[in-house]
Design an enzyme around this catalytic site. Structure first.
Site, mmCIF file in Angstrom:
data_model
loop_
_atom_site.group_PDB
_atom_site.id
_atom_site.type_symbol
_atom_site.label_atom_id
_atom_site.label_comp_id
_atom_site.label_asym_id
_atom_site.label_seq_id
_atom_site.Cartn_x
_atom_site.Cartn_y
_atom_site.Cartn_z
ATOM 1 N N TYR A 56 0.888 -1.152 -0.087
ATOM 2 C CA TYR A 56 0.096 -0.079 -0.019
ATOM 3 C C TYR A 56 0.855 1.170 0.075
ATOM 4 O O TYR A 56 0.613 2.276 -0.632
ATOM 5 C CB TYR A 56 -1.097 -0.018 1.024
ATOM 6 N N ASN A 92 -12.780 2.728 -6.142
ATOM 7 C CA ASN A 92 -11.491 2.877 -6.171
ATOM 8 C C ASN A 92 -11.052 3.623 -5.056
ATOM 9 O O ASN A 92 -11.628 4.305 -4.348
ATOM 10 C CB ASN A 92 -11.166 3.755 -7.289
ATOM 11 N N HIS A 109 -14.850 1.296 -0.984
ATOM 12 C CA HIS A 109 -13.667 0.424 -0.514
ATOM 13 C C HIS A 109 -12.700 1.173 0.043
ATOM 14 O O HIS A 109 -11.625 0.792 0.148
ATOM 15 C CB HIS A 109 -13.173 -0.356 -1.737
ATOM 16 N N CYS A 117 -6.751 3.931 12.166
ATOM 17 C CA CYS A 117 -5.949 3.600 13.786
ATOM 18 C C CYS A 117 -6.517 2.543 14.151
ATOM 19 O O CYS A 117 -7.707 2.475 14.778
ATOM 20 C CB CYS A 117 -5.701 4.848 14.769
ATOM 21 N N SER A 177 -14.840 -4.791 -13.179
ATOM 22 C CA SER A 177 -15.057 -6.366 -13.993
ATOM 23 C C SER A 177 -16.599 -7.002 -13.478
ATOM 24 O O SER A 177 -16.860 -7.979 -13.933
ATOM 25 C CB SER A 177 -14.093 -7.190 -13.498
HETATM 26 C C1 BJW Z 1 -11.403 -0.362 -18.576
HETATM 27 C C2 BJW Z 1 -10.313 0.129 -19.098
HETATM 28 C C3 BJW Z 1 -10.369 1.553 -19.640
HETATM 29 C C4 BJW Z 1 -9.709 -1.614 -18.188
HETATM 30 N N1 BJW Z 1 -11.549 1.880 -19.929
HETATM 31 N N2 BJW Z 1 -12.720 0.013 -18.957
HETATM 32 C C5 BJW Z 1 -18.878 -15.784 -3.101
HETATM 33 C C6 BJW Z 1 -19.902 -15.231 -3.864
HETATM 34 C C7 BJW Z 1 -20.224 -13.911 -3.622
HETATM 35 C C8 BJW Z 1 -19.461 -12.935 -2.705
HETATM 36 C C9 BJW Z 1 -18.493 -13.458 -2.159
HETATM 37 C C10 BJW Z 1 -17.950 -14.878 -2.436
HETATM 38 N N3 BJW Z 1 -16.955 -15.353 -1.491
HETATM 39 C C11 BJW Z 1 -16.673 -14.186 -0.822
HETATM 40 C C12 BJW Z 1 -17.642 -13.070 -1.226
HETATM 41 C C13 BJW Z 1 -17.506 -11.671 -0.645
HETATM 42 C C14 BJW Z 1 -16.262 -11.064 -1.234
HETATM 43 C C15 BJW Z 1 -16.281 -11.238 -2.858
HETATM 44 O O1 BJW Z 1 -16.892 -10.536 -3.408
HETATM 45 N N4 BJW Z 1 -15.556 -11.899 -3.313
HETATM 46 C C16 BJW Z 1 -15.354 -12.526 -4.631
HETATM 47 C C17 BJW Z 1 -14.105 -12.915 -5.108
HETATM 48 C C18 BJW Z 1 -16.368 -13.451 -5.081
HETATM 49 N N5 BJW Z 1 -16.523 -9.521 -0.893
HETATM 50 C C19 BJW Z 1 -16.126 -9.032 0.185
HETATM 51 O O2 BJW Z 1 -15.579 -9.862 0.846
HETATM 52 C C20 BJW Z 1 -16.477 -7.596 0.377
HETATM 53 N N6 BJW Z 1 -16.942 -7.522 1.765
HETATM 54 C C21 BJW Z 1 -18.408 -8.244 1.779
HETATM 55 O O3 BJW Z 1 -18.988 -8.651 0.917
HETATM 56 O O4 BJW Z 1 -18.923 -8.067 3.145
HETATM 57 C C22 BJW Z 1 -19.967 -8.485 3.370
HETATM 58 C C23 BJW Z 1 -21.211 -7.598 3.529
HETATM 59 C C24 BJW Z 1 -21.211 -6.802 2.562
HETATM 60 C C25 BJW Z 1 -22.412 -5.848 2.417
HETATM 61 C C26 BJW Z 1 -23.067 -5.818 3.494
HETATM 62 C C27 BJW Z 1 -22.921 -6.483 4.786
HETATM 63 C C28 BJW Z 1 -21.887 -7.413 4.754
HETATM 64 C C29 BJW Z 1 -15.184 -6.857 0.215
HETATM 65 C C30 BJW Z 1 -14.702 -6.487 -0.939
HETATM 66 C C31 BJW Z 1 -13.379 -5.708 -0.728
HETATM 67 C C32 BJW Z 1 -12.718 -5.550 -2.087
HETATM 68 N N7 BJW Z 1 -11.672 -5.046 -2.063
HETATM 69 C C33 BJW Z 1 -10.546 -4.828 -2.902
HETATM 70 C C34 BJW Z 1 -9.289 -4.075 -2.352
HETATM 71 C C35 BJW Z 1 -9.682 -2.497 -1.974
HETATM 72 C C36 BJW Z 1 -8.252 -1.792 -1.538
HETATM 73 C C37 BJW Z 1 -7.219 -1.919 -2.702
HETATM 74 O O5 BJW Z 1 -7.517 -1.380 -3.734
HETATM 75 O O6 BJW Z 1 -6.072 -2.641 -2.557
HETATM 76 O O7 BJW Z 1 -11.181 -3.665 -3.927
HETATM 77 S S1 BJW Z 1 -10.280 -6.068 -4.276
HETATM 78 C C38 BJW Z 1 -10.327 -5.198 -5.577
HETATM 79 O O8 BJW Z 1 -11.594 -5.518 -6.417
HETATM 80 C C39 BJW Z 1 -10.745 -3.521 -5.156
HETATM 81 C C40 BJW Z 1 -11.496 -3.262 -6.155
HETATM 82 O O9 BJW Z 1 -12.333 -2.328 -5.572
HETATM 83 C C41 BJW Z 1 -12.184 -4.553 -6.444
HETATM 84 C C42 BJW Z 1 -13.152 -4.452 -7.714
HETATM 85 O O10 BJW Z 1 -12.265 -4.596 -9.093
HETATM 86 P P1 BJW Z 1 -12.510 -3.361 -10.180
HETATM 87 O O11 BJW Z 1 -12.506 -2.120 -9.862
HETATM 88 O O12 BJW Z 1 -13.682 -4.291 -10.919
HETATM 89 O O13 BJW Z 1 -11.294 -3.902 -11.229
HETATM 90 P P2 BJW Z 1 -10.839 -5.138 -12.117
HETATM 91 O O14 BJW Z 1 -9.316 -5.007 -12.243
HETATM 92 O O15 BJW Z 1 -11.571 -6.506 -11.694
HETATM 93 O O16 BJW Z 1 -11.537 -4.576 -13.178
HETATM 94 C C43 BJW Z 1 -11.034 -3.511 -14.219
HETATM 95 C C44 BJW Z 1 -12.345 -3.375 -15.284
HETATM 96 O O17 BJW Z 1 -12.016 -2.265 -15.997
HETATM 97 C C45 BJW Z 1 -12.175 -4.514 -16.360
HETATM 98 O O18 BJW Z 1 -13.615 -4.829 -16.473
HETATM 99 C C46 BJW Z 1 -11.711 -4.069 -17.672
HETATM 100 O O19 BJW Z 1 -11.958 -4.627 -18.725
HETATM 101 C C47 BJW Z 1 -11.753 -2.474 -17.400
HETATM 102 N N8 BJW Z 1 -11.228 -1.629 -18.169
HETATM 103 N N9 BJW Z 1 -9.017 -0.860 -18.809
HETATM 104 C C48 BJW Z 1 -12.523 1.271 -19.239
HETATM 105 N N10 BJW Z 1 -9.314 2.022 -20.176
#
Ligand code: BJW
Length: 233
Positions: A56, A92, A109, A117, A177
């Site tokens: 980070y 993001n 997120h 803290c 995604s």
């Molecule tokens: C372009 C482009 C260009 C490229 N122009 N486009 C089984 C089933 C369902 C859920 C779960 C499960 N097992 C576990 C879970 C829950 C879990 C989860 O979802 N897991 C999955 C892997 C299945 N989720 C959690 O644990 C979350 N918490 C939770 O569910 O708590 C319970 C609860 C919820 C609500 C109420 C009460 C209780 C927490 C999730 C935390 C995610 N954290 C991260 C890290 C954050 C810090 C950091 O940045 O390091 O968040 S992981 C990472 O993924 C980050 C992102 O925000 C997140 C999403 O990624 P994103 O933004 O979609 O990026 P990419 O790379 O995946 O996609 C990029 C896209 O852009 C692509 O489509 C490209 O094509 C496109 N692109 N260039 C336009 N130029």
């Protein structure tokens, strides 16, 4: 069709890709370079805090050298011009929406430029490294971690997001995604409540079938074009 008034926009890493910030799941993305369970879970942090803090620290330093691209600027223009309700829910942790001038932004997120803290729950603004365990400005304990939401943790402000989705006439997803919940489920929430749904992405996402319309292309092109269309020129 009723006129559009309330808009919820979900953004993901793709909107910042053309600013030079790595996405997670693309080829060469962050999850190819690092194991997600090591750097983005509370268990990984407990196992090897130095590894996580370095990961980070590197990304916090990098985002401060990046600048918003035309997609962030277009959303900021929409935010300034739109008379109805509008909420940019971003997954993001960068601050490029704000630096482009958007004000109605919610970081579900967390944020790279905040620390959290574990001793006193303060969330100070933080631009420097955490690896050397600096003291918390509020309580003095060396217990700061990045203020980001890891897998297994609950994203921020879910009540506010669901309230906005309930009122939305239009839900737009940009550059995500659709792999991570609960964000990946918002399109179905919005749709079931009667909102129109639009996806803007480089390629079809895992949730594309849930959208009324998908427009493919780089965010720097498709987002400004959509905003101009919405604002009538
Ligand atoms: C372009 C482009 C260009 C490229 N122009 N486009 C089984 C089933 C369902 C859920 C779960 C499960 N097992 C576990 C879970 C829950 C879990 C989860 O979802 N897991 C999955 C892997 C299945 N989720 C959690 O644990 C979350 N918490 C939770 O569910 O708590 C319970 C609860 C919820 C609500 C109420 C009460 C209780 C927490 C999730 C935390 C995610 N954290 C991260 C890290 C954050 C810090 C950091 O940045 O390091 O968040 S992981 C990472 O993924 C980050 C992102 O925000 C997140 C999403 O990624 P994103 O933004 O979609 O990026 P990419 O790379 O995946 O996609 C990029 C896209 O852009 C692509 O489509 C490209 O094509 C496109 N692109 N260039 C336009 N130029």
């Amino acid at each position: 069709m009723a006129p559009l008034r309330n808009i919820v926009i979900l953004t993901g890493a793709g909107i910042s890709a053309e600013s030079g910030i790595d996405t997670f799941r693309s080829a060469g993305g962050l999850w190819e370079q690092h194991k997600v369970e090591d750097v983005a879970t509370p268990e990984g942090f407990a196992r090897d805090p130095d590894l996580v803090l370095r990961f980070y620290d590197m990304r916090r330093a990098a985002i401060q050298t990046k600048t918003p691209n035309p997609a962030h600027e277009a959303l900021a223009k929409l935010d300034g011009a739109w008379g109805g309700e509008l909420l940019i829910v971003t997954q993001n942790v960068d601050d490029l929406h704000e630096r482009a001038g958007a004000t109605r932004v919610l970081h579900m997120h967390g944020e790279h430029l905040n620390a959290w803290c574990a001793a006193c729950d303060a969330r100070p603004r933080w631009t420097e490294p955490l690896i050397h365990r600096p003291p918390c400005p509020a309580c003095g304990e060396p217990a700061l971690r990045p203020d980001v939401v890891w897998f297994g943790e609950v994203p921020y402000e879910m009540d506010r997001i669901h309230a906005a989705l309930r009122e939305a006439d239009l839900f737009v997803s940009i550059g995500t995604s659709g792999a991570v919940y609960p964000a990946a489920g918002f399109v179905r929430n919005a749709r079931s409540l009667g909102a129109q749904t639009l996806e803007l992405n480089l390629e079809a996402s895992q949730g594309s079938r849930w959208f009324d319309e998908t427009r493919l292309g780089p965010a720097s092109e498709v987002v400004p074009a959509w905003v101009d269309e919405l604002l009538g020129g």
